[in-house]
Design a protein around this motif. Structure first.
Motif, PDB file in Angstrom:
ATOM      1  N   ILE A 287       0.838  -1.198   0.000  1.00 22.12           N
ATOM      2  CA  ILE A 287       0.000   0.000   0.000  1.00 22.12           C
ATOM      3  C   ILE A 287       0.878   1.255   0.000  1.00 22.12           C
ATOM      4  CG2 ILE A 287      -1.745   1.309   1.278  1.00 22.12           C
ATOM      5  CD1 ILE A 287      -2.759  -1.288   0.017  1.00 22.12           C
ATOM      6  N   ALA A 288       0.477   2.251  -0.782  1.00 23.96           N
ATOM      7  CA  ALA A 288       1.134   3.563  -0.796  1.00 23.96           C
ATOM      8  C   ALA A 288       0.213   4.568  -0.123  1.00 23.96           C
ATOM      9  CB  ALA A 288       1.434   3.995  -2.213  1.00 23.96           C
ATOM     10  N   THR A 289       0.691   5.204   0.923  1.00 25.63           N
ATOM     11  CA  THR A 289      -0.138   6.171   1.637  1.00 25.63           C
ATOM     12  C   THR A 289      -0.191   7.519   0.930  1.00 25.63           C
ATOM     13  OG1 THR A 289       1.724   6.844   3.028  1.00 25.63           O
ATOM     14  CG2 THR A 289       0.325   5.055   3.847  1.00 25.63           C
ATOM     15  N   LYS A 290       0.756   7.775   0.045  1.00 30.24           N
ATOM     16  CA  LYS A 290       0.755   9.045  -0.687  1.00 30.24           C
ATOM     17  C   LYS A 290       0.528   8.819  -2.188  1.00 30.24           C
ATOM     18  CE  LYS A 290       3.450  12.027   2.391  1.00 30.24           C
ATOM     19  NZ  LYS A 290       3.417  11.217   3.613  1.00 30.24           N
ATOM     20  N   GLU A 291       1.461   8.183  -2.879  1.00 26.02           N
ATOM     21  CA  GLU A 291       1.322   8.021  -4.330  1.00 26.02           C
ATOM     22  C   GLU A 291       1.985   6.746  -4.814  1.00 26.02           C
ATOM     23  OE1 GLU A 291       2.476  11.001  -7.102  1.00 26.02           O
ATOM     24  OE2 GLU A 291       1.635  12.650  -5.929  1.00 26.02           O
ATOM     25  N   ILE A 292       1.510   6.300  -5.963  1.00 24.66           N
ATOM     26  CA  ILE A 292       2.199   5.272  -6.746  1.00 24.66           C
ATOM     27  C   ILE A 292       2.703   5.929  -8.013  1.00 24.66           C
ATOM     28  CG2 ILE A 292       1.895   3.156  -8.093  1.00 24.66           C
ATOM     29  CD1 ILE A 292      -0.153   2.306  -5.955  1.00 24.66           C
ATOM     30  N   ILE A 293       3.955   5.676  -8.332  1.00 23.63           N
ATOM     31  CA  ILE A 293       4.562   6.218  -9.547  1.00 23.63           C
ATOM     32  C   ILE A 293       4.849   5.053 -10.477  1.00 23.63           C
ATOM     33  CG2 ILE A 293       6.509   7.464 -10.536  1.00 23.63           C
ATOM     34  CD1 ILE A 293       5.710   7.934  -6.861  1.00 23.63           C
ATOM     35  N   LEU A 294       4.199   5.057 -11.626  1.00 19.84           N
ATOM     36  CA  LEU A 294       4.324   3.978 -12.602  1.00 19.84           C
ATOM     37  C   LEU A 294       5.420   4.353 -13.588  1.00 19.84           C
ATOM     38  CD1 LEU A 294       3.090   1.262 -13.285  1.00 19.84           C
ATOM     39  CD2 LEU A 294       1.274   2.445 -14.532  1.00 19.84           C
ATOM     40  N   SER A 295       6.540   3.630 -13.513  1.00 21.08           N
ATOM     41  CA  SER A 295       7.695   3.884 -14.383  1.00 21.08           C
ATOM     42  C   SER A 295       8.144   2.588 -15.046  1.00 21.08           C
ATOM     43  CB  SER A 295       8.848   4.493 -13.563  1.00 21.08           C
ATOM     44  OG  SER A 295       8.497   5.738 -13.018  1.00 21.08           O
ATOM     45  N   ALA A 296       7.199   1.860 -15.574  1.00 20.76           N
ATOM     46  CA  ALA A 296       7.474   0.557 -16.179  1.00 20.76           C
ATOM     47  C   ALA A 296       7.817   0.650 -17.656  1.00 20.76           C
ATOM     48  CB  ALA A 296       6.283  -0.383 -15.973  1.00 20.76           C
ATOM     49  N   GLY A 297       7.865   1.867 -18.202  1.00 21.34           N
ATOM     50  CA  GLY A 297       8.281   2.052 -19.588  1.00 21.34           C
ATOM     51  C   GLY A 297       7.124   2.051 -20.564  1.00 21.34           C
ATOM     52  N   ALA A 298       7.438   2.332 -21.823  1.00 19.52           N
ATOM     53  CA  ALA A 298       6.415   2.490 -22.855  1.00 19.52           C
ATOM     54  C   ALA A 298       5.679   1.199 -23.171  1.00 19.52           C
ATOM     55  CB  ALA A 298       7.039   3.055 -24.128  1.00 19.52           C
ATOM     56  N   ILE A 299       6.223   0.059 -22.734  1.00 19.64           N
ATOM     57  CA  ILE A 299       5.535  -1.225 -22.913  1.00 19.64           C
ATOM     58  C   ILE A 299       4.874  -1.641 -21.595  1.00 19.64           C
ATOM     59  CG2 ILE A 299       5.760  -3.615 -23.655  1.00 19.64           C
ATOM     60  CD1 ILE A 299       6.445  -1.457 -25.798  1.00 19.64           C
ATOM     61  N   GLY A 300       5.631  -1.640 -20.509  1.00 13.88           N
ATOM     62  CA  GLY A 300       5.109  -2.117 -19.241  1.00 13.88           C
ATOM     63  C   GLY A 300       4.043  -1.240 -18.629  1.00 13.88           C
ATOM     64  N   THR A 301       4.166   0.071 -18.769  1.00  9.99           N
ATOM     65  CA  THR A 301       3.180   0.972 -18.156  1.00  9.99           C
ATOM     66  C   THR A 301       1.787   0.775 -18.723  1.00  9.99           C
ATOM     67  OG1 THR A 301       4.683   2.656 -17.302  1.00  9.99           O
ATOM     68  CG2 THR A 301       2.519   3.416 -18.046  1.00  9.99           C
ATOM     69  N   PRO A 302       1.589   0.800 -20.042  1.00  6.84           N
ATOM     70  CA  PRO A 302       0.224   0.570 -20.535  1.00  6.84           C
ATOM     71  C   PRO A 302      -0.293  -0.826 -20.193  1.00  6.84           C
ATOM     72  CG  PRO A 302       1.783   0.620 -22.355  1.00  6.84           C
ATOM     73  CD  PRO A 302       2.506   1.119 -21.151  1.00  6.84           C
ATOM     74  N   GLN A 303       0.597  -1.821 -20.158  1.00  9.10           N
ATOM     75  CA  GLN A 303       0.138  -3.163 -19.799  1.00  9.10           C
ATOM     76  C   GLN A 303      -0.417  -3.187 -18.375  1.00  9.10           C
ATOM     77  OE1 GLN A 303       3.123  -6.261 -19.446  1.00  9.10           O
ATOM     78  NE2 GLN A 303       1.627  -7.878 -19.857  1.00  9.10           N
ATOM     79  N   ILE A 304       0.290  -2.557 -17.432  1.00 13.11           N
ATOM     80  CA  ILE A 304      -0.178  -2.535 -16.048  1.00 13.11           C
ATOM     81  C   ILE A 304      -1.481  -1.731 -15.926  1.00 13.11           C
ATOM     82  CG2 ILE A 304       0.366  -1.713 -13.720  1.00 13.11           C
ATOM     83  CD1 ILE A 304       3.322  -2.416 -14.339  1.00 13.11           C
ATOM     84  N   LEU A 305      -1.570  -0.601 -16.615  1.00 12.88           N
ATOM     85  CA  LEU A 305      -2.812   0.178 -16.586  1.00 12.88           C
ATOM     86  C   LEU A 305      -3.983  -0.649 -17.099  1.00 12.88           C
ATOM     87  CD1 LEU A 305      -1.543   3.653 -17.873  1.00 12.88           C
ATOM     88  CD2 LEU A 305      -2.322   3.120 -15.552  1.00 12.88           C
ATOM     89  N   LEU A 306      -3.781  -1.339 -18.210  1.00 14.11           N
ATOM     90  CA  LEU A 306      -4.853  -2.147 -18.783  1.00 14.11           C
ATOM     91  C   LEU A 306      -5.249  -3.284 -17.841  1.00 14.11           C
ATOM     92  CD1 LEU A 306      -3.471  -2.317 -22.436  1.00 14.11           C
ATOM     93  CD2 LEU A 306      -5.565  -1.127 -21.728  1.00 14.11           C
ATOM     94  N   LEU A 307      -4.284  -3.967 -17.281  1.00 11.74           N
ATOM     95  CA  LEU A 307      -4.575  -5.066 -16.355  1.00 11.74           C
ATOM     96  C   LEU A 307      -5.336  -4.586 -15.131  1.00 11.74           C
ATOM     97  CD1 LEU A 307      -1.129  -6.918 -16.506  1.00 11.74           C
ATOM     98  CD2 LEU A 307      -3.313  -7.798 -17.375  1.00 11.74           C
ATOM     99  N   SER A 308      -5.188  -3.299 -14.833  1.00 12.35           N
ATOM    100  CA  SER A 308      -5.844  -2.722 -13.655  1.00 12.35           C
ATOM    101  C   SER A 308      -7.208  -2.135 -13.977  1.00 12.35           C
ATOM    102  CB  SER A 308      -4.944  -1.635 -13.055  1.00 12.35           C
ATOM    103  OG  SER A 308      -3.666  -2.154 -12.762  1.00 12.35           O
ATOM    104  N   GLY A 309      -7.655  -2.227 -15.223  1.00 11.89           N
ATOM    105  CA  GLY A 309      -8.965  -1.713 -15.592  1.00 11.89           C
ATOM    106  C   GLY A 309      -8.972  -0.276 -16.039  1.00 11.89           C
ATOM    107  N   ILE A 310      -7.799   0.256 -16.398  1.00  9.52           N
ATOM    108  CA  ILE A 310      -7.698   1.632 -16.897  1.00  9.52           C
ATOM    109  C   ILE A 310      -7.284   1.555 -18.354  1.00  9.52           C
ATOM    110  CG2 ILE A 310      -6.552   3.863 -16.625  1.00  9.52           C
ATOM    111  CD1 ILE A 310      -5.991   3.032 -13.696  1.00  9.52           C
ATOM    112  N   GLY A 311      -8.214   1.823 -19.252  1.00 13.62           N
ATOM    113  CA  GLY A 311      -7.918   1.704 -20.668  1.00 13.62           C
ATOM    114  C   GLY A 311      -9.186   1.654 -21.495  1.00 13.62           C
ATOM    115  N   PRO A 312      -9.085   1.320 -22.786  1.00 17.11           N
ATOM    116  CA  PRO A 312     -10.263   1.235 -23.649  1.00 17.11           C
ATOM    117  C   PRO A 312     -11.189   0.121 -23.176  1.00 17.11           C
ATOM    118  CG  PRO A 312      -8.220   1.262 -24.935  1.00 17.11           C
ATOM    119  CD  PRO A 312      -7.840   1.043 -23.508  1.00 17.11           C
ATOM    120  N   SER A 313     -12.428   0.446 -22.882  1.00 16.95           N
ATOM    121  CA  SER A 313     -13.348  -0.532 -22.297  1.00 16.95           C
ATOM    122  C   SER A 313     -13.549  -1.742 -23.205  1.00 16.95           C
ATOM    123  CB  SER A 313     -14.693   0.131 -21.988  1.00 16.95           C
ATOM    124  OG  SER A 313     -15.257   0.698 -23.164  1.00 16.95           O
TER     125      SER A 313
END
Length: 591
Positions: A287-313
């Motif tokens: 758990i992050a009490t302040k922020e999460i910073i996503l720095s997984a790169g141009a491939i990993g970042t969108p993959q993590i966002l999509l897996l988390s339900g943030i992306g084209p429905s």
């Protein structure tokens, strides 16, 4: 990657006392809560974690899917002469693209760093911040002048400093000390300029109108991230020093983030990460009490966002993922820069015979091992670079417009290489002296995507750079090849340039056939979580790099660039990471 005992990991830190916690499995960590969680210890993530942990009252967890950059087989990362040789090894994610329509249906490897330092640990070392117009275009796209060239200057100086090559040769007149700073990242020029280098510089002296010389950063002498006879990466420059001296920074290796956790319904707050070491391993939540910073790169970042339900429905539904934020641009708008190589036999001295001599290579590596000197201690293969534009009256510009950042930004790029570098469909000669000139499409218009192959974080995503799928792109590469052929007919090259390895490519059709069969990635993906203005519906992050539609989550990596960059992404990502660190500190009143 091999799991190392914690004691051994502490010894690797290079300090008498290892203060930070370095863990190889999530169950080793006794706490589940931190102020900040940074996902990805790559070019950007290592900077952000280091800068945030400067405040001793702040706790930071940095999560890296790969392993150590100074353990087994790490010489391939640190020795400048071996730059690029880590591709295809355990230090590489070993991604593969989808079939490329613009490249005769070919697929290709798509290297990304899978190690501390990320791609800054496996790239070809080039340091180029890009033209000022790049940054002014980002500022315009974000509708935020704080991203402009004038305003990001402090973050440039905070990141990098110029250092001499290992032999302390004078490089006066080959760089501009005024534009270099005082940061931890080291950059330098080559220790041994070649005959090829001097001919390139001489050409810019004789034919400055056609091929203008720029002393520093863009065209002219090439600067690389080498200092003290070794690669300078985000890990060596930022992360290791922080790990060696701070108790408030923990590093978790060999562990992937599989999903972000969200609380709240009306205002969704991203407050944690779920991690695992493989498909069947037990999952853990931090758990992050302040922020999460996503720095997984141009491939990993969108993959993590999509897996988390943030992306084209529509894409999320197809993969059985509940949509939290319908964000159509996640994973879209991807741009990358294709590269090809053209080679000429020459009447002069190059590195080609040396590189064909295994005994000679062994000798220089042994010299390096003994005292960190010699050819292996510096960048030697390519030391000069040119960023060039199509003519103002180009029919391509007239028909399709100008996709570059401005009138002083490049459409294509040449790098002058002191040996034979083959394309994927070529076999290199084993005798003779050769040079290679790489041709790069600097300002592509083609746009691809990163999409999910499944709802598992351990399945590589589908990577489609969409290379050379626009008429402007293939037309520009054709014009670049013809421009290079003309360049090599100037008097600077008299008596030096011999026959081309490929034979004469004289027609547009011949050049196009060659390019589509030979082009590969320059490994510069951007755009998959692009920045946009705070009021614009499109884009993925706003001017402050916070992900739209949620709170508690920022993206800090190459995915935020809205266009292919005019320099090399490494340098520009460092600058973004420094500025993002300052933004985060300002948000939370951290000194």
């Amino acid at each position: 990657m091999t799991e190392f005992p914690l004691l051994l990991l502490c010894l690797f830190c290079g300090a008498t006392v290892c203060r930070a916690g370095i863990f190889t499995a999530p169950e080793q960590i006794s706490t589940s809560s931190y102020d900040f969680i940074v996902v990805g210890a790559g070019t950007a993530g290592a900077v952000v974690a280091s800068r945030l942990s400067e405040n001793p009252s702040t706790t930071v967890l940095l999560i890296e899917a790969g392993g150590l950059d100074n353990g087994t087989d790490s010489a391939v990362l640190s020795i400048p002469f071996l730059a690029g040789q880590a591709i295809g090894t355990t230090f590489d994610w070993n991604y593969t693209t989808t079939s490329q329509d613009g490249l005769n249906g070919r697929t290709m490897p798509f290297p990304r760093g899978f190690v501390m330092g990320g791609s800054s640990s496996i790239n070809n070392l080039v340091y180029s911040r890009g033209p000022s117009e790049d940054w002014d275009r980002i500022a315009a796209t974000a509708d935020d002048p704080s991203w402009s060239w004038d305003n990001i200057q402090p973050f440039i100086f905070r990141n990098e400093r110029h250092v001499p090559a290992w032999n302390n040769r004078s490089d006066v007149g080959e760089y501009n000390p005024v534009v270099h700073g005082h940061g931890p990242l080291m950059s330098s020029l080559t220790s041994t300029p070649s005959e090829l280098d001097h001919r390139v510089i001489n050409m810019t002296t004789k034919f400055g109108q056609e091929y203008p010389f720029n002393l520093d950063l863009n065209s002219g002498w090439l600067q690389t991230t080498v200092g003290e006879s070794a690669r300078s990466s985000s890990s060596t420059a930022y992360l290791h020093p922080a790990l060696n001296s701070r108790e408030n920074l923990d590093l978790l290796l060999n562990t992937q983030v599989t999903k972000l956790t969200v609380t709240g319904a009306a205002e969704m707050n991203v407050n944690g990460v779920i991690v695992a070491q493989n498909e069947t391993a037990v999952a853990f939540t931090f758990i992050a009490t302040k922020e999460i910073i996503l720095s997984a790169g141009a491939i990993g970042t969108p993959q993590i966002l999509l897996l988390s339900g943030i992306g084209p429905s529509e894409e999320l539904d197809k993969n059985g993922i509940t949509t939290l934020v319908d964000s159509p641009d996640v994973g879209k708008n991807m741009q990358d820069q294709p590269i090809i190589f053209l080679q000429w036999e020459v009447n002069g001295t190059t590195l080609a015979p040396f590189l064909n001599d295994e005994d000679a290579i062994s000798a220089v590596l042994e010299q390096y091992e003994q005292n960190k000197t010699g050819i292996a201690a510096s960048n030697v293969l390519f030391n000069t670079i040119g960023f060039l534009r199509l003519p103002e009256n180009s029919p391509l510009l007239e028909e399709y417009g100008d996709p570059s950042a401005g009138p002083h930004s490049a459409h294509f790029q040449f790098s002058f290489i002191d040996t034979f570098l083959q394309n994927i469909n070529q076999v290199a000669p084993t005798t003779g002296d050769w040079i290679t000139v790489s041709v790069v499409l600097q300002s592509p218009t083609s746009r691809g995507s990163v999409t999910l192959a499944s709802n598992s974080a351990f399945d590589h995503p589908l990577i489609d750079p969409a290379f050379l799928t626009s008429a402007f792109d293939i037309g520009t590469v054709i014009e670049a090849v013809k421009s290079l052929q003309t360049l090599l007919t100037t008097s600077t090259w008299d008596g030096f340039i011999g026959p081309p390895f490929t034979g004469n490519l004289t027609t547009d059709a011949e050049i196009e056939t060659f390019v589509r069969a030979a082009a590969v990635t320059l490994k510069h993906p951007v755009g998959t979580a692009a920045i946009s203005s705070a009021t614009q519906e499109g884009g993925v992050v706003g001017p402050n790099l916070q992900v739209k539609g949620v709170t508690g989550l920022r993206v800090v990596d190459a995915s935020i660039f809205p266009f292919a960059v005019g320099g090399f992404p490494q340098a520009e990502v460092y600058i973004v990471a420094e500025r993002a660190s300052a933004l985060i500190k300002e948000t939370w009143n951290l000194s």
